[in-house]
Design a protein around this motif. Structure first.
Motif, PDB file in Angstrom:
ATOM      1  N   CYS A   1      31.510 -20.775  62.106  1.00  0.00           N
ATOM      2  CA  CYS A   1      32.164 -19.588  62.664  1.00  0.00           C
ATOM      3  C   CYS A   1      33.244 -19.046  61.738  1.00  0.00           C
ATOM      4  O   CYS A   1      33.388 -17.815  61.588  1.00  0.00           O
ATOM      5  CB  CYS A   1      32.743 -19.901  64.042  1.00  0.00           C
ATOM      6  SG  CYS A   1      31.493 -20.068  65.335  1.00  0.00           S
TER       7      CYS A   1
ATOM      8  N   ILE B   1      27.557 -13.394  66.263  1.00  0.00           N
ATOM      9  CA  ILE B   1      27.593 -14.845  66.134  1.00  0.00           C
ATOM     10  C   ILE B   1      27.287 -15.445  67.500  1.00  0.00           C
ATOM     11  O   ILE B   1      27.886 -15.047  68.505  1.00  0.00           O
ATOM     12  CB  ILE B   1      28.974 -15.345  65.663  1.00  0.00           C
ATOM     13  CG1 ILE B   1      29.339 -14.747  64.306  1.00  0.00           C
ATOM     14  CG2 ILE B   1      29.005 -16.874  65.596  1.00  0.00           C
ATOM     15  CD1 ILE B   1      30.781 -15.044  63.879  1.00  0.00           C
TER      16      ILE B   1
ATOM     17  N   ASN C   1      26.783 -19.198  69.640  1.00  0.00           N
ATOM     18  CA  ASN C   1      26.910 -20.654  69.697  1.00  0.00           C
ATOM     19  C   ASN C   1      26.003 -21.204  70.784  1.00  0.00           C
ATOM     20  O   ASN C   1      25.991 -20.703  71.913  1.00  0.00           O
ATOM     21  CB  ASN C   1      28.361 -21.064  69.962  1.00  0.00           C
ATOM     22  CG  ASN C   1      29.266 -20.746  68.786  1.00  0.00           C
ATOM     23  OD1 ASN C   1      28.819 -20.643  67.651  1.00  0.00           O
ATOM     24  ND2 ASN C   1      30.552 -20.577  69.049  1.00  0.00           N
TER      25      ASN C   1
ATOM     26  N   THR D   1      34.256 -20.792  71.941  1.00  0.00           N
ATOM     27  CA  THR D   1      33.546 -19.514  71.871  1.00  0.00           C
ATOM     28  C   THR D   1      34.311 -18.426  72.609  1.00  0.00           C
ATOM     29  O   THR D   1      34.384 -17.274  72.149  1.00  0.00           O
ATOM     30  CB  THR D   1      32.126 -19.661  72.441  1.00  0.00           C
ATOM     31  OG1 THR D   1      31.464 -20.760  71.795  1.00  0.00           O
ATOM     32  CG2 THR D   1      31.309 -18.396  72.205  1.00  0.00           C
TER      33      THR D   1
ATOM     34  N   VAL E   1      30.523 -12.020  69.752  1.00  0.00           N
ATOM     35  CA  VAL E   1      30.384 -13.475  69.847  1.00  0.00           C
ATOM     36  C   VAL E   1      29.748 -13.812  71.190  1.00  0.00           C
ATOM     37  O   VAL E   1      30.235 -13.381  72.241  1.00  0.00           O
ATOM     38  CB  VAL E   1      31.750 -14.173  69.717  1.00  0.00           C
ATOM     39  CG1 VAL E   1      31.585 -15.689  69.835  1.00  0.00           C
ATOM     40  CG2 VAL E   1      32.412 -13.810  68.391  1.00  0.00           C
TER      41      VAL E   1
END
Length: 265
Positions: A118, A133, A135, A163, A177
């Motif tokens: 990250c 991005i 996770n 996150t 994100v």
């Protein structure tokens, strides 16, 4: 056409996502710790296509993450989507019985590896003007307890907080994100853990047959939602409460098919 990097994508859901992105016409960078495994994965997916490249990367080593980013941008110009999928689940021990080396591997891979990625990727996406991005979360990330998952669940709970924090810190940088909860998927890791803890797996088998899915079932749903993702901090979840409830109710009326026999279980 987007460029997608997926860590830990030489097998399991990571490979399934890579295959689906490629099938939909996108450029994909597959990655794992072993270069030969990554090469084989790229060949399996693209059959020699120049839209798929393989780069070895141990995400616990930040320098290797930087090399992965550089290789992707050198080849394709920019990275539109980065998926932090690399992780390890060992679920056959209580917290006190989990070997120290397994604790270290889960914490460093699941937590440190994702944090490394990250940091590298967010800085790179700031320079290129934006990106997404994601996770990969899992059991324990919502705070629920599962036997044998004390350490693994702790890492995923931590990633949920991380996150959330990252999405707030990057909200003004044109970087989205997101969290991915793929549900209960039958992967090489699940098969390994079932064989290692056979008695408990047999006790859970009926329940698992109701809620578990194959990679090829889940990957198209996740890819579609990843591509359409437009609100930072949100979660993409395959196995939501409504779906779980309907499946459990349905299993009372009709016995579910055994999904594990074909995997030698």
């Amino acid at each position: 056409m987007a460029t997608i990097v997926i860590t830990g994508s030489t097998k399991g859901i990571g490979k399934g996502l890579a295959q689906e992105f490629f099938n939909q016409g996108h450029q994909v960078v597959v990655s794992g710790r072993n270069q030969d495994d990554a090469n084989q994965c790229a060949n399996d997916i693209g059959k020699g296509s120049d839209k798929v490249i393989a780069v070895a990367c141990d995400t616990t080593d930040k320098a290797q993450v930087e090399q992965l980013w550089q290789a992707a941008t050198d080849r394709f110009g920019a990275v539109d989507i980065w998926i932090n999928n690399a992780g390890l689940a060992r679920t056959v021990w209580s917290i006190l019985d989990t070997p120290d080396d397994e604790v270290n591997t889960m914490v460093t891979t699941n937590m440190l590896g994702t944090i490394n990625c990250c940091k590298v990727v967010a800085n790179g996406m700031k320079q290129q003007g934006g990106g997404k991005i994601f996770n990969m979360l899992g059991g324990g990330s919502d705070g629920e307890y599962f036997p044998g998952m004390g350490i693994y669940g702790t890492t995923k709970r931590g990633l949920d907080y991380f996150t959330n924090a990252l999405s707030k810190e990057l909200k003004d940088d044109h970087i989205l994100v997101g969290k991915i909860r793929p549900g209960m998927i039958i992967t090489e890791g699940v098969i390994r853990e079932a064989k290692a803890d056979w008695d408990n797996f047999q006790k859970r088998r009926k329940f698992a047959n109701v809620l578990c899915d194959k990679v090829e079932t889940v990957a198209p749903f996740l890819v579609t939602n990843i591509l359409n993702f437009n609100k930072t901090g949100k979660k993409i979840a395959w196995l939501n409460p409504r779906k779980m409830t309907l499946r459990l109710l349905g299993s009372l009326l009709k016995k579910p098919k055994d999904k594990f026999a074909e995997f030698g279980l």
